[in-house]
Design a protein around this motif. Structure first.
Motif, mmCIF file in Angstrom:
data_model
loop_
_atom_site.group_PDB
_atom_site.id
_atom_site.type_symbol
_atom_site.label_atom_id
_atom_site.label_comp_id
_atom_site.label_asym_id
_atom_site.label_seq_id
_atom_site.Cartn_x
_atom_site.Cartn_y
_atom_site.Cartn_z
ATOM 1 N N PRO A 291 0.269 -1.019 0.307
ATOM 2 C CA PRO A 291 0.217 0.640 0.383
ATOM 3 C C PRO A 291 1.210 1.474 0.281
ATOM 4 O O PRO A 291 2.117 1.414 1.041
ATOM 5 N N GLY A 292 0.589 1.982 -1.094
ATOM 6 C CA GLY A 292 1.315 3.569 -0.797
ATOM 7 C C GLY A 292 2.648 3.573 -1.203
ATOM 8 O O GLY A 292 3.387 4.133 -1.360
ATOM 9 N N GLN A 293 3.010 2.009 -2.397
ATOM 10 C CA GLN A 293 4.215 2.079 -2.686
ATOM 11 C C GLN A 293 4.010 1.871 -4.594
ATOM 12 O O GLN A 293 3.249 1.026 -4.589
ATOM 13 N N ALA A 294 5.298 1.961 -4.779
ATOM 14 C CA ALA A 294 4.714 2.340 -6.793
ATOM 15 C C ALA A 294 5.731 0.139 -6.697
ATOM 16 O O ALA A 294 6.616 -0.086 -5.912
ATOM 17 N N GLN A 295 4.286 -0.624 -7.615
ATOM 18 C CA GLN A 295 5.717 -1.907 -7.200
ATOM 19 C C GLN A 295 7.163 -2.474 -8.144
ATOM 20 O O GLN A 295 7.007 -0.975 -9.288
ATOM 21 N N GLU A 296 7.721 -3.382 -7.940
ATOM 22 C CA GLU A 296 9.296 -2.787 -9.042
ATOM 23 C C GLU A 296 8.795 -3.403 -10.532
ATOM 24 O O GLU A 296 7.754 -4.441 -10.559
ATOM 25 N N VAL A 297 9.019 -3.160 -11.032
ATOM 26 C CA VAL A 297 9.008 -3.310 -12.368
ATOM 27 C C VAL A 297 10.501 -3.671 -12.963
ATOM 28 O O VAL A 297 11.400 -3.372 -13.203
ATOM 29 N N VAL A 298 10.059 -5.319 -13.760
ATOM 30 C CA VAL A 298 11.351 -5.186 -14.649
ATOM 31 C C VAL A 298 11.430 -5.824 -16.298
ATOM 32 O O VAL A 298 10.623 -5.374 -15.891
ATOM 33 N N GLN A 299 12.891 -5.716 -16.662
ATOM 34 C CA GLN A 299 12.245 -6.628 -18.276
ATOM 35 C C GLN A 299 13.457 -7.321 -18.235
ATOM 36 O O GLN A 299 14.689 -6.630 -18.192
ATOM 37 N N GLY A 300 13.363 -8.254 -19.445
ATOM 38 C CA GLY A 300 14.399 -9.185 -19.366
ATOM 39 C C GLY A 300 14.812 -8.558 -20.936
ATOM 40 O O GLY A 300 13.957 -8.205 -22.292
ATOM 41 N N LEU A 301 15.954 -8.314 -21.467
ATOM 42 C CA LEU A 301 16.492 -7.195 -22.627
ATOM 43 C C LEU A 301 16.255 -9.013 -23.642
ATOM 44 O O LEU A 301 17.398 -9.610 -22.745
ATOM 45 N N PRO A 302 17.156 -8.998 -25.000
ATOM 46 C CA PRO A 302 17.837 -9.422 -25.495
ATOM 47 C C PRO A 302 19.005 -10.660 -24.758
ATOM 48 O O PRO A 302 19.372 -10.050 -24.643
#
Length: 312
Positions: free
Chosen positions: A113-124
């Motif tokens: 609550p009140g915090q942005a969720q972590e986001v990741v991406q897998g690059l080539p």
């Protein structure tokens, strides 16, 4: 001995990270991997259930290094070291980690609550591995490059076909269990076992140059060649001692076939794949009931997964 993990070690599935005992379970696994001397682990999909921050906090003071050459944040900044270099028995080894590719940034960890969720991406994967392998070879002057690939098997095979400068790709994603070493165009793919039920043991002979040959195949081929040469000698003796035209024709056909097979075996054993060349031998240590548990570790496990519980 160099102990490595190809990732996807912390949770049975990505969703299981939401279970009440998930954090304690992941903390125990990471602490024991470190205590047992694991040098590096690739960051796989099933390791991100509690987020990137959790992984970094748990390994900040550990000797165990989490690696990924292609896992980045939403801005494309790499989240973990791409590789490490270590020396074992006088051999300088470069270890690279890679994570699955994603079509777009994806959320990981638990939403608070009140915090942005972590986001990741897998690059080539392939460009990231190629660049890191080249750097390790040219700058760090390593003797051996191992990729810890937390990737689906078809992607690991493709990587081993294209990864210049890589010797072995240790693959983990689907939980396939023991298997055969599979030599691709440039590297050999190693299945490491699954769910802690077995440990892959890869013994390397590094004398000489060139690609690694499978010592198991070499040993079997030498045995087959010895048997074939015995059969060939007997066929030639019979051929020399017979005057019957029909029998001679049959024996000549047999000798020609055996000689062709001998040439094929000798070709398999050629090209630096002799007993003095660079070879690998894959076997598995089964971690069943015949392998005694460490009492202190067993007590820690039972705190997380009590005997008789569904998880035990």
């Amino acid at each position: 001995m160099l102990v490595l993990d190809a990732g996807n070690a912390l949770f049975k599935s990505r969703d299981s990270a939401q279970a009440p005992d998930a954090r304690a379970r992941a903390e125990l696994i990471l602490s024991q991997m470190d205590a047992q001397g694991t040098a590096a682990m690739a960051v796989g999909t099933r390791d991100l259930g509690l987020g990137v921050g959790f992984l970094k906090r748990q390994t900040r003071k550990a000797k165990l290094k989490l690696l990924s050459a292609n896992l980045a944040d939403a801005k494309g900044q790499r989240l973990f070291p791409a590789s490490l270099v270590t020396t074992v028995g006088g051999v300088k080894v470069g270890v690279v980690g890679v994570s699955p590719v994603t079509a777009k940034p994806v959320p990981v960890g638990r939403a608070a609550p009140g915090q942005a969720q972590e986001v990741v991406q897998g690059l080539p994967v392939q460009p990231a591995v190629a660049a890191e392998a080249k750097r390790l070879r040219e700058t760090s002057k390593v003797d051996l490059v191992v990729v810890l690939a937390a990737l689906p098997r078809d992607e690991a095979l493709k990587l081993a076909d294209q990864a210049e400068g890589v010797d072995f790709v240790v693959q983990s994603h689907e939980g396939r269990g023991p298997g055969m070493a599979q030599q691709q165009a440039l590297a050999t793919v190693i299945p490491p076992g699954a769910r802690g039920r077995e440990m892959a043991k890869l013994v390397l002979q590094l004398d000489g140059e060139g690609r690694f040959a499978d010592a198991g195949v070499q040993a079997r081929t030498r045995q087959q060649l010895r048997l074939l040469e015995g059969n060939l000698a007997r066929a030639k003796t019979r051929l020399a001692g017979t005057q019957d035209a029909r029998e001679r024709q049959a024996l000549e056909t047999t000798v020609a076939s055996l000689e062709a097979n001998r040439a094929a075996y000798e070709k398999t054993l050629g090209g630096g794949a002799t007993s003095g060349g660079r070879t690998h031998l894959l076997s598995y240590i089964q971690l069943g009931g015949d392998v005694p548990a460490d009492p202190a570790v067993q007590k820690q496990v039972e705190r997380v997964e009590p005997p008789g519980s569904a998880a035990h």
